[in-house]
Design a protein around this motif. Sequence first.
Motif, PDB file in Angstrom:
ATOM      1  N   LEU A 112      42.407 110.428  48.834  1.00 67.21           N
ATOM      2  CA  LEU A 112      42.675 110.830  50.434  1.00 67.21           C
ATOM      3  C   LEU A 112      43.901 110.016  50.851  1.00 67.21           C
ATOM      4  O   LEU A 112      44.702 110.431  51.658  1.00 67.21           O
ATOM      5  CB  LEU A 112      41.593 110.408  51.197  1.00 67.21           C
ATOM      6  N   LEU A 116      46.903 111.991  52.503  1.00 65.05           N
ATOM      7  CA  LEU A 116      47.657 111.718  53.992  1.00 65.05           C
ATOM      8  C   LEU A 116      48.810 111.247  53.832  1.00 65.05           C
ATOM      9  O   LEU A 116      49.765 111.899  54.675  1.00 65.05           O
ATOM     10  CB  LEU A 116      46.851 110.416  54.533  1.00 65.05           C
ATOM     11  N   ALA A 119      50.880 114.707  53.122  1.00 67.66           N
ATOM     12  CA  ALA A 119      50.519 115.676  54.315  1.00 67.66           C
ATOM     13  C   ALA A 119      51.629 114.997  55.352  1.00 67.66           C
ATOM     14  O   ALA A 119      52.353 115.922  56.011  1.00 67.66           O
ATOM     15  CB  ALA A 119      49.206 115.801  54.893  1.00 67.66           C
ATOM     16  N   SER A 120      51.483 113.937  55.798  1.00 73.07           N
ATOM     17  CA  SER A 120      52.393 113.166  56.565  1.00 73.07           C
ATOM     18  C   SER A 120      53.981 113.478  56.141  1.00 73.07           C
ATOM     19  O   SER A 120      54.810 113.850  57.129  1.00 73.07           O
ATOM     20  CB  SER A 120      52.076 111.837  56.731  1.00 73.07           C
ATOM     21  N   THR A 237      56.613 105.442  56.955  1.00 71.24           N
ATOM     22  CA  THR A 237      55.201 105.985  57.435  1.00 71.24           C
ATOM     23  C   THR A 237      54.313 104.966  57.012  1.00 71.24           C
ATOM     24  O   THR A 237      54.276 104.303  55.907  1.00 71.24           O
ATOM     25  CB  THR A 237      55.046 107.273  56.389  1.00 71.24           C
ATOM     26  N   VAL A 239      50.112 104.352  56.542  1.00 74.96           N
ATOM     27  CA  VAL A 239      48.857 104.900  56.080  1.00 74.96           C
ATOM     28  C   VAL A 239      47.918 103.981  56.207  1.00 74.96           C
ATOM     29  O   VAL A 239      47.934 102.972  55.272  1.00 74.96           O
ATOM     30  CB  VAL A 239      49.013 105.539  54.705  1.00 74.96           C
ATOM     31  N   ILE A 241      43.813 103.585  55.319  1.00 73.78           N
ATOM     32  CA  ILE A 241      42.635 103.872  54.933  1.00 73.78           C
ATOM     33  C   ILE A 241      41.531 102.635  54.651  1.00 73.78           C
ATOM     34  O   ILE A 241      40.435 103.123  53.993  1.00 73.78           O
ATOM     35  CB  ILE A 241      42.653 104.658  53.433  1.00 73.78           C
ATOM     36  N   ALA A 265      49.733 107.797  59.439  1.00 73.13           N
ATOM     37  CA  ALA A 265      48.567 108.579  58.922  1.00 73.13           C
ATOM     38  C   ALA A 265      47.405 107.958  58.514  1.00 73.13           C
ATOM     39  O   ALA A 265      47.306 106.917  57.712  1.00 73.13           O
ATOM     40  CB  ALA A 265      48.915 109.457  57.428  1.00 73.13           C
ATOM     41  N   ASP A 267      42.868 107.358  58.391  1.00 71.89           N
ATOM     42  CA  ASP A 267      41.661 107.887  58.000  1.00 71.89           C
ATOM     43  C   ASP A 267      40.847 107.109  58.735  1.00 71.89           C
ATOM     44  O   ASP A 267      39.466 107.438  58.910  1.00 71.89           O
ATOM     45  CB  ASP A 267      41.411 108.057  56.686  1.00 71.89           C
ATOM     46  N   LEU A 287      48.687 111.690  62.241  1.00 71.52           N
ATOM     47  CA  LEU A 287      47.827 112.471  61.285  1.00 71.52           C
ATOM     48  C   LEU A 287      46.582 111.797  61.466  1.00 71.52           C
ATOM     49  O   LEU A 287      46.631 110.719  60.841  1.00 71.52           O
ATOM     50  CB  LEU A 287      48.545 112.915  60.154  1.00 71.52           C
ATOM     51  N   ILE A 288      45.485 112.131  61.777  1.00 71.78           N
ATOM     52  CA  ILE A 288      44.050 111.483  61.857  1.00 71.78           C
ATOM     53  C   ILE A 288      43.121 112.179  61.340  1.00 71.78           C
ATOM     54  O   ILE A 288      42.715 113.572  61.349  1.00 71.78           O
ATOM     55  CB  ILE A 288      43.766 110.943  63.328  1.00 71.78           C
ATOM     56  N   THR A 289      42.403 111.753  60.574  1.00 71.67           N
ATOM     57  CA  THR A 289      41.133 112.460  59.805  1.00 71.67           C
ATOM     58  C   THR A 289      40.001 111.625  59.938  1.00 71.67           C
ATOM     59  O   THR A 289      40.302 110.435  60.434  1.00 71.67           O
ATOM     60  CB  THR A 289      41.523 112.802  58.268  1.00 71.67           C
TER      61      THR A 289
END
Length: 327
Positions: A112, A116, A119-120, A237, A239, A241, A265, A267, A287-289
């Motif tokens: 993941l 992320l 995708a970002s 960027t 990220v 997680i 990004a 999660d 971007l958020i999941t």
Amino acid sequence: MEEEKTWALVSEVGGENGYLEEAAEILKQHFQIISYRELLENPVLHGSKIQVLFMWKYYPAAEPWLLRLLPSLKVVASGGVGIDHLDVPFINSLGVKVVNTPGVVSDSTADLAMGLLLASARKIIEGYQIAMDPRTIHLPCRLMGVEVTGSTLGIIGLGDIGYRIAQRSKGFEMKILYHNRTRRSVDDEQAVGASYCDSLDGLLRSSDFVVVAVKLTSDTTGLIGHRELSLMKSTATLVNISRGKVLDQDALVEALKSGTIRAAALDVTHPEPLPRDHPLLSLPNVLITPHIGISTYNTATRIVEKMVENALAAVKGLPVPNEVKMQ
């Protein structure tokens, strides 16, 4: 016989916070399970029978009032690796063990993280929205992303998950930097082509992508704030997680609005989910999941299997493979 099985408390089977039917069947092979709702309907009848509390995505929460309803409890088995949602010293003070499931979550979480990042970098969500929009009559040339291949990746926390992120990043010919409490062995570094940064500041200044993969502790709470974000490249960027509290979210909003960094990004956030009017939800460069790092069928099955293994050992008085012991 069903009545001979050890009783175990679970959130529910199905529903928003419940187990997949397939995973619940694994539990039922070894335990007489009772749902949180059933317990609360008659705590006097059921509470004294329960020896295991299975926690799935933080539910049922191991609150003191709940634990006091379970006088026969021997173990709290939490799915996943993080333990920041558990008061381990208090639980242990009740004579109850705490176990988690490290290792089995690492691949899905690392997958993941890379998802992320990609995708970002390549604006995949924005591109999807344009491609699917019924008003789209031509494809814009403005949808320019940033290159991943050959870029510099900084990993904060090269534990099991962080190391697997490095393994995946090697396939993109990324230059890999990492910062950790303790340096990995030379063999580990060479296997993934990672270089150790003894300074977090140096990693932040040098990286095109920064992935946060630390455990949440008192030392890592607020690890990335205004100062740390100001050190990053304006094209970088971030990220995350790990856990939402590792980031100062107000500082992140400011950095994203001002162009201090290119994008984020995530999660994980704090709280989960964010309030619907939170500024992070309205920024185009976020971007958020919804905390789905471990959410695959294979990983969910392995987590439950590991929870069962740990719980059975605790109930039988055997050495517990993944007992959490505070340092």
